[in-house]
Every structure is written in C-alpha cells, then in structure tokens.
Scaffold this motif. Structure first.
Motif, PDB file in Angstrom:
ATOM      1  N   VAL A 292     -64.818 -88.179 -42.642  1.00  0.00           N
ATOM      2  CA  VAL A 292     -63.584 -88.657 -42.019  1.00  0.00           C
ATOM      3  C   VAL A 292     -63.838 -88.868 -40.535  1.00  0.00           C
ATOM      4  O   VAL A 292     -64.249 -87.949 -39.830  1.00  0.00           O
ATOM      5  CB  VAL A 292     -62.432 -87.651 -42.226  1.00  0.00           C
ATOM      6  CG1 VAL A 292     -61.154 -88.169 -41.584  1.00  0.00           C
ATOM      7  CG2 VAL A 292     -62.218 -87.393 -43.707  1.00  0.00           C
ATOM      8  N   GLN A 293     -63.610 -90.088 -40.055  1.00  0.00           N
ATOM      9  CA  GLN A 293     -63.772 -90.429 -38.646  1.00  0.00           C
ATOM     10  C   GLN A 293     -62.398 -90.488 -37.980  1.00  0.00           C
ATOM     11  O   GLN A 293     -61.447 -91.033 -38.550  1.00  0.00           O
ATOM     12  CB  GLN A 293     -64.489 -91.761 -38.496  1.00  0.00           C
ATOM     13  CG  GLN A 293     -65.909 -91.754 -39.016  1.00  0.00           C
ATOM     14  CD  GLN A 293     -66.809 -90.821 -38.233  1.00  0.00           C
ATOM     15  OE1 GLN A 293     -66.901 -90.907 -37.006  1.00  0.00           O
ATOM     16  NE2 GLN A 293     -67.489 -89.907 -38.928  1.00  0.00           N
ATOM     17  N   LEU A 294     -62.313 -89.948 -36.773  1.00  0.00           N
ATOM     18  CA  LEU A 294     -61.034 -89.841 -36.080  1.00  0.00           C
ATOM     19  C   LEU A 294     -61.191 -90.241 -34.613  1.00  0.00           C
ATOM     20  O   LEU A 294     -62.171 -89.882 -33.969  1.00  0.00           O
ATOM     21  CB  LEU A 294     -60.512 -88.403 -36.162  1.00  0.00           C
ATOM     22  CG  LEU A 294     -59.138 -88.125 -35.557  1.00  0.00           C
ATOM     23  CD1 LEU A 294     -58.049 -88.842 -36.337  1.00  0.00           C
ATOM     24  CD2 LEU A 294     -58.871 -86.630 -35.524  1.00  0.00           C
ATOM     25  N   ALA A 295     -60.211 -90.984 -34.113  1.00  0.00           N
ATOM     26  CA  ALA A 295     -60.136 -91.345 -32.687  1.00  0.00           C
ATOM     27  C   ALA A 295     -58.917 -90.672 -32.085  1.00  0.00           C
ATOM     28  O   ALA A 295     -57.810 -90.783 -32.629  1.00  0.00           O
ATOM     29  CB  ALA A 295     -60.042 -92.862 -32.526  1.00  0.00           C
ATOM     30  N   THR A 296     -59.098 -89.957 -30.986  1.00  0.00           N
ATOM     31  CA  THR A 296     -58.016 -89.192 -30.382  1.00  0.00           C
ATOM     32  C   THR A 296     -57.933 -89.449 -28.881  1.00  0.00           C
ATOM     33  O   THR A 296     -58.869 -89.966 -28.268  1.00  0.00           O
ATOM     34  CB  THR A 296     -58.219 -87.680 -30.599  1.00  0.00           C
ATOM     35  OG1 THR A 296     -59.359 -87.239 -29.838  1.00  0.00           O
ATOM     36  CG2 THR A 296     -58.429 -87.351 -32.066  1.00  0.00           C
ATOM     37  N   GLU A 297     -56.806 -89.066 -28.335  1.00  0.00           N
ATOM     38  CA  GLU A 297     -56.621 -88.967 -26.892  1.00  0.00           C
ATOM     39  C   GLU A 297     -55.517 -87.955 -26.634  1.00  0.00           C
ATOM     40  O   GLU A 297     -54.465 -87.996 -27.286  1.00  0.00           O
ATOM     41  CB  GLU A 297     -56.253 -90.319 -26.271  1.00  0.00           C
ATOM     42  CG  GLU A 297     -56.220 -90.261 -24.743  1.00  0.00           C
ATOM     43  CD  GLU A 297     -55.926 -91.595 -24.094  1.00  0.00           C
ATOM     44  OE1 GLU A 297     -55.764 -91.615 -22.856  1.00  0.00           O
ATOM     45  OE2 GLU A 297     -55.848 -92.607 -24.813  1.00  0.00           O
ATOM     46  N   ASN A 298     -55.786 -87.043 -25.702  1.00  0.00           N
ATOM     47  CA  ASN A 298     -54.857 -85.951 -25.396  1.00  0.00           C
ATOM     48  C   ASN A 298     -54.497 -85.160 -26.656  1.00  0.00           C
ATOM     49  O   ASN A 298     -53.354 -84.744 -26.852  1.00  0.00           O
ATOM     50  CB  ASN A 298     -53.593 -86.492 -24.724  1.00  0.00           C
ATOM     51  CG  ASN A 298     -52.802 -85.394 -24.041  1.00  0.00           C
ATOM     52  OD1 ASN A 298     -53.310 -84.303 -23.775  1.00  0.00           O
ATOM     53  ND2 ASN A 298     -51.533 -85.661 -23.762  1.00  0.00           N
TER      54      ASN A 298
END
Length: 551
Positions: A292-298
């Motif tokens: 599972v690939q995830l892109a986050t911010e804060n």
C-alpha cells in the motif's frame, strides 16, 4: 432522591441529531459527503427494480463505521440499529449486511472515494492546515484476506512445466515409434500445446475404443485375453496424457495470474506473498499481502494506491501518475526514503515532472561512515583525472577508460555504464583486498555518470537547511498515519479480496483516519463555518415529543 426512571415510559425523540455532541464526527462525515457533486452519484441510478438506498447514506454509514474500527458487514448492520450517530446518518433506514458489503465493493465507489479525498484536501487547503509545499510518500504491507499457506510460486511452476514438456515429448515419441497413433502436424517441436495434447488424448480414446469393440465381438477367450493385455499400454498412455493436459492448462493459468509477480495466493489471486514485520512463525515466513502506497502532508492521507510489488522502488512512478491523474497536482518537493532511490525514479521526477526529489539512496548513510571513506579498495575514494578520463588506484596505477556499456534491465530501463580497467594488478600489494571479485584479471570499475550526478545532487539538497529539515519531517509525517491505521484503528488485515475491492476498503480506512484526526482537535477555519457550527433556521427546528404511557 433519585432522578425519574421508569421503564414503562416510552420516549420518542424524533430528531436524533439533538442526541449528538456538537463536535461529533458524524457531522464532519455528513458535511464531506454532501460536498461531493451530484454527478458522481449518477452511476448508481437504476431505471428498473426496487429503488436502492441513496449512495450518500451508504457512504456516510460505512465511513462512520470505519471510524469506529468496525469493518465487518454484519457488525456495521448491528451498529446502524444500535448507534445514535448511525441512526441519524441513516435517517431511519437499516440496510442489511449484504447490501453494505455489495456497496463497498462496487466499482463506482472508487470514484466516490476519490471525490472524498479531493474534497477533504480542498478543505484542508482552504483552512490552511496544509501548505502544499511537499508531499511525503511511503509504503506499508497489509495482510490480504487469504490463507497463509495457499501459495503458488513462479519458479516451482516453471520447473514443473518444463518437466511436463520433457515427459510429454518423450511419451509422444514412444507412441509414434510403437505406431499407436499417427504423427500430426505440430506448431512447435519444443513442446506440445494444449490443443495437441487434446488431440493425442482423442486419438488414444479412438484406439482404445477399437480394442473394446474387438473384445466384445470376439468369442474366443484366449483372443479376448490377449486383446485386454494389448489394451493396457494405450490406457496407461491415455491416463498420462489426460494428466498432462490438465497440468498444462493449470500451469498456463498460473502464469497468466502471475503476470510480473513471483507468487500469488490461491485464496486471493491478486495478493502476493511478502515478508511482513509481524512474523507469525518467527522464521521469515511470507504472507499474502498488498503493498500500500500513501501520500501525506501534515499527517493527513491525501492519496493512496495498491501494488503487488514487494519492494517500493518500482511503485513510485505509477503512484505519482495516479496522484496527478486522480487526486491533485504534485507540489514542488517529492519526499521519500531510500527504498525509492533509483536512477529511473530520479530521472522521472526531475525531467518528466520538473519537481525536486528529496529521496535518498541505499548507500547514503553508509557513505557518511569513516570506514567507507577510508577504504582503499573503494573506487569512490580514488583520484580522478578528467582530462585523461582515468582513475588512480592507491598503488599509483592508472585505471583507464576501456569502453561504454549499455545495460537494460528486465523492465526495459537502459543505463549507460563506463568501464575502466587498471594497467597492471599482478604485483600490487593490495591485490587480495582490492580485487577479490575479479581474481585472475586486472581490477575493473563500472562507473555510471548519470547515477553519480544524481547522488551528488541528492547529497547537496539534503545538506541544505530547508530541504534537509523537510526530509527529516518525513518520518513524523507519514509513519504516524500507518501507526494510527494499524494500532488505533486496528486495521491490519483486509476483509475483501481482489485489487479493486481492496482499493475501496483502503479508501474507507484512510479516510476514517483523516476524519478521526480532523475531529480530534480544533482546526483553523478561514472563510466558512463547519456544518456542525451552523445554526438552523427556526423553520428547521424540530420539537422533541415525549409520550408517556402508564400501566
């Protein structure tokens, strides 16, 4: 004195909303789903049959259940009947667990979930919760809804398939020598196809049927006995070729399911066997799972995707494509760990997307150690003469340019490597230490100029204050989301099977993480008032009527 308590008194609150706290998570869920454009719900419309539940209501109910760590369809059904917030979101409807399960694996739900993430991110930008300067990318492995021991391995399948080809060819030649069946035109001399194996089986069936007819028509016991004896060998061949045909079809199906993978699970064909951190047998046993690939911010999940690759390096480019096509425009900085560092990934981020890659490489930390920097056999520490295009080894010998090599990997990416060779290593006192892997010839160096330039660029970026701090933020930005998902939300195993269904479930799970975080502390709101802070008009006020019955 006690407060009034009477089980014979029936209380009927007609507005469940008034039973909820003003900051309840149900209000945030309601506001987000209502913000999705109406066009997104049109694929769920049906012109025939019984009217279905509104997809808005189903989305709200399932999302709310996931925020409460309830992932089972039956438990969600029970929660709708028991929970006040679920009753309010469902507005009196009670969908069955079958309806809930069918809805959350519907292919159209992917578009609704994408709209949820787009809407949620726009809300965070509007409230200035995220600054859109960088996106942090990382991956985790989540166990599939599959048995641990239903594995099928590519190498094993290829080995058995090759053995089958050799045995079938040998037995086919025996049948021709014994003139049991006539020769047939073959597509390839290397192996028998499934159609050719089926043809051999049919011819053997006809041959055996001839024996049966002769046995039935003969009255001589000795002749019948001899015919039965002659029939044994063709029947053995018939049994073998039927087995070959079944196995050939199975191996072909297995290879189609493998695709580019090395394994799959019989329970969930889209799941690949990977090494998980939680080793149930404590011996390195693999489990069926998804990368599972995830892109986050804060610490907010902004985009996600699912891949069958056990490693992360080949997931970056397709994941960035997925983000740009379905979620949002990529910010200036792409931040990820060393698992994503490769020449192809750097080239894609810098040249194709015109972004800054803050991605380390595998030897980044190792190159900072004193042992690495003082190792005389390490060609990275050798002096280089740009005019002569040559290195100088610790023994003073010149390592001159030999030729340029083009290396293409199995995925089609080509790397340009320059090969250098030392003048003479025969009498070198450092030969045993310097030339271990190339004994019998002079030391050679394989130098990739593009890769070395990329590494130098990454070192420069990470040495600067701003970009160095930005990269250091990666661990405290993306890792807590995975921790919240697995530890707090207790989502550590899929409850559905198949890539498309898994994507739906992960969308609900990550959005549940976002909603839990968003409602756990007050957010900075600019330009608008959240739904649960708005005051209703007097016309919308509902009276709570209590009817008392006394026995």
């Amino acid at each position: 004195m006690f407060k009034q308590y009477n089980m014979n008194q029936v209380i009927l609150p007609l507005d469940m909303e008034r039973k909820l706290h003003k900051d309840d998570i149900a209000f945030t869920i309601h506001e987000m789903i209502e913000g999705i454009p109406e066009e997104a719900f049109e694929p769920f419309l049906r012109e025939t049959g019984t009217p279905s539940y509104h997809p808005k209501m189903m989305m709200k109910v399932i999302l709310c259940a996931y925020t409460q760590s309830v992932f089972s369809g039956r438990k969600i059904e029970a929660l709708v009947q028991d929970s006040v917030r679920m009753m309010w979101l469902a507005q009196g409807y009670e969908p069955s667990y079958r309806t809930i399960n069918r809805f959350r694996v519907n292919l159209h739900v992917q578009d609704l979930l994408r709209e949820c993430f787009v809407q949620f991110r726009s809300q965070l930008v509007e409230e200035k919760v995220i600054d859109q300067e960088a996106v942090f990318i990382d991956g985790t492995k989540i166990e599939a809804n599959a048995n641990k021991y239903t594995f099928v391995w590519r190498k094993s399948t290829e080995r058995h398939s090759q053995n089958l080809i050799e045995k079938s060819n040998t037995m086919y030649e025996e049948l021709l020598e014994q003139e049991v069946i006539p020769a047939m035109e073959r597509e390839s001399s290397d192996e028998l196809s499934t159609e050719e194996l089926q043809s051999v089986v049919n011819k053997l069936d006809d041959h055996i049927e001839d024996f049966n007819q002769k046995i039935e028509s003969s009255d001589d016991t000795a002749v019948r006995k001899q015919l039965r004896s002659d029939r044994k060998k063709p029947k053995e061949y018939q049994k073998q070729f039927k087995d070959f045909l079944q196995r050939k079809q199975k191996y072909q199906t297995d290879m189609e399911i493998f695709g580019e993978r090395n394994s799959y699970s019989k329970t969930d064909h889209d799941a690949t066997f990977m090494r998980m951190k939680d080793d149930h047998m404590r011996n390195g046993q693999l489990k069926a799972g998804y990368n599972v690939q995830l892109a986050t911010e804060n610490q907010y999940a902004l985009a996600y995707d699912v891949f069958p690759n056990p490693t992360d390096v080949r997931t970056l480019i397709p994941f960035l494509d997925r983000i740009e096509n379905d979620f949002f425009e990529l910010p200036r900085y792409i931040v990820a760990d060393a698992g994503y560092g490769s020449e192809q990934n750097y080239q894609d981020v810098h040249e194709n997307r015109e972004r800054e890659a803050l991605i380390t490489f595998n030897t980044y930390r190792k190159e900072k150690t004193k042992k690495y920097q003082k190792d005389p056999s390490n060609s990275a520490n050798w002096a280089y003469d740009e005019e002569k295009d040559a290195f100088t080894c610790p023994n003073g010998q010149q390592v001159s340019f030999l030729y340029t090599s083009q290396k293409k990997d199995r995925y089609g990416f080509t790397r340009t490597v320059k090969v250098y060779e030392c003048e003479d290593c025969s009498s070198c006192p450092l030969r045993a230490e310097c030339n271990k892997r190339q004994s019998g010839r002079n030391r050679r160096i394989y130098f990739n100029p593009t890769w070395e330039e990329q590494k130098a660029y990454i070192r420069e970026q990470l040495s600067e204050t701003k970009t160095g701090e930005l990269y250091g933020q990666r661990k405290i930005d993306v890792e807590p989301v995975f921790g919240f998902l697995k530890a707090n939300l207790r989502f550590s195993r899929m409850s559905v099977r198949g890539t498309d269904k898994v994507k739906n479930e992960l969308g609900f799970a990550f959005m549940a993480v976002n909603l839990r975080k968003y409602t756990s502390k007050p957010q900075k709101v600019s330009g608008r008032t959240p739904y649960h802070s708005q005051k209703k008009d007097s016309d919308d006020q509902k009276m709570i009527i209590r009817t008392f019955f006394y026995s």
